[in-house]
Design an enzyme around this catalytic site. Structure first.
Site, PDB file in Angstrom:
ATOM      1  N   GLU A  34       0.866  -1.184   0.000  1.00  0.00           N
ATOM      2  CA  GLU A  34       0.000   0.000   0.000  1.00  0.00           C
ATOM      3  C   GLU A  34       0.895   1.223   0.000  1.00  0.00           C
ATOM      4  O   GLU A  34       1.688   1.428   0.920  1.00  0.00           O
ATOM      5  CB  GLU A  34      -0.949   0.051   1.193  1.00  0.00           C
ATOM      6  CG  GLU A  34      -1.871   1.257   1.089  1.00  0.00           C
ATOM      7  CD  GLU A  34      -2.925   1.367   2.177  1.00  0.00           C
ATOM      8  OE1 GLU A  34      -3.797   2.255   2.049  1.00  0.00           O
ATOM      9  OE2 GLU A  34      -2.880   0.591   3.154  1.00  0.00           O
ATOM     10  N   ASP A 109      -2.245  12.383  -3.038  1.00  0.00           N
ATOM     11  CA  ASP A 109      -2.344  13.828  -3.250  1.00  0.00           C
ATOM     12  C   ASP A 109      -2.686  14.071  -4.715  1.00  0.00           C
ATOM     13  O   ASP A 109      -1.952  13.633  -5.601  1.00  0.00           O
ATOM     14  CB  ASP A 109      -1.004  14.494  -2.899  1.00  0.00           C
ATOM     15  CG  ASP A 109      -1.087  16.005  -2.852  1.00  0.00           C
ATOM     16  OD1 ASP A 109      -1.928  16.583  -3.580  1.00  0.00           O
ATOM     17  OD2 ASP A 109      -0.314  16.614  -2.116  1.00  0.00           O
ATOM     18  N   LYS A 113      -3.519  21.741  -9.051  1.00  0.00           N
ATOM     19  CA  LYS A 113      -3.103  22.803  -9.979  1.00  0.00           C
ATOM     20  C   LYS A 113      -2.387  22.178 -11.178  1.00  0.00           C
ATOM     21  O   LYS A 113      -1.535  21.306 -11.018  1.00  0.00           O
ATOM     22  CB  LYS A 113      -2.181  23.789  -9.279  1.00  0.00           C
ATOM     23  CG  LYS A 113      -2.874  24.593  -8.200  1.00  0.00           C
ATOM     24  CD  LYS A 113      -1.928  25.577  -7.551  1.00  0.00           C
ATOM     25  CE  LYS A 113      -2.639  26.324  -6.425  1.00  0.00           C
ATOM     26  NZ  LYS A 113      -1.749  27.191  -5.672  1.00  0.00           N
ATOM     27  N   ASP A 145     -11.033  10.770  -4.219  1.00  0.00           N
ATOM     28  CA  ASP A 145     -12.266  11.548  -4.123  1.00  0.00           C
ATOM     29  C   ASP A 145     -12.251  12.696  -5.127  1.00  0.00           C
ATOM     30  O   ASP A 145     -13.222  13.432  -5.230  1.00  0.00           O
ATOM     31  CB  ASP A 145     -12.417  12.125  -2.709  1.00  0.00           C
ATOM     32  CG  ASP A 145     -11.318  13.115  -2.393  1.00  0.00           C
ATOM     33  OD1 ASP A 145     -10.136  12.762  -2.587  1.00  0.00           O
ATOM     34  OD2 ASP A 145     -11.624  14.237  -1.961  1.00  0.00           O
TER      35      ASP A 145
END
Length: 194
Positions: A34, A109, A113, A145
């Site tokens: 993971e 993450d 941008k 998400d």
């Protein structure tokens, strides 16, 4: 810091990871990995459910790694190992004959941008690199998400000849992580090594 110094520091980190993981590799070179394990919610539960697998979680934040170790211990997951490491540095520290049985990447993450998109983990080069450790049929599970990053990842996987998207999107087990508690919705994809 000069480029040479930065490269030397990186080489030192990779060597330290290899040293820290030496006992793990002595136990097994076949692992479930993971990347970005957070506080170990998912991998601890997964390891407890699949005690025959050797499970490794990596994260960049020391406190998360400590929490993960504690969580695995509380679940009796003696087959779960956690290390502080950056993904590519960990992969470079792995023995060349190591095998990734399964790969989990949850809520990385998204670097929203556009100028930061090059920092996203899910890139062609990353998929090519991890493929060398994957057997035909190894599954990569990805969850985010962030809709735009999900579409980005779909495109990256579709364009890569080493991986094939599967129609399924269910994980081997479901365990609500810290991120899932606070996020209203997320998307999951599964790719398989060719």
């Amino acid at each position: 810091m000069s480029l040479e110094e930065a490269l030397q520091k990186r080489a030192d980190r990779i060597r330290n990871i290899a040293d820290e993981c030496a006992e793990l590799w002595a136990r097994s070179k076949n692992i479930t990995l993971e990347i970005g394990c957070g506080k170990g919610h998912y991998l601890s539960a997964y390891a407890a459910a699949f005690p025959e697998e050797v499970c490794v979680g990596i994260d960049l934040i020391s406190e998360r790694v400590r929490d993960s170790k504690r969580r695995a211990q509380n679940k009796g997951a003696t087959n779960a190992y956690f290390f502080k490491a950056e993904a590519m540095e960990f992969l470079e520290a792995m023995p060349r004959d190591a095998v990734l049985e399964k790969i989990f990447i949850f809520f990385p993450d998204p670097w929203p941008k556009e100028r930061h998109h090059k920092r996203r983990l899910m890139q062609q080069e990353f998929l090519d690199y991890i493929r060398q450790f994957a057997q035909v049929g190894t599954k990569l599970y990805f969850r985010t998400d962030y809709d735009e990053y999900f579409q980005w990842t779909l495109d990256v996987v579709n364009e890569n000849s080493n991986w094939q998207l599967l129609q399924e999107n269910e994980l081997p087990i479901e365990e609500v992580s810290q991120f899932q508690r606070i996020l209203p919705k997320f998307s999951t994809l599964i790719a398989q090594a060719l």
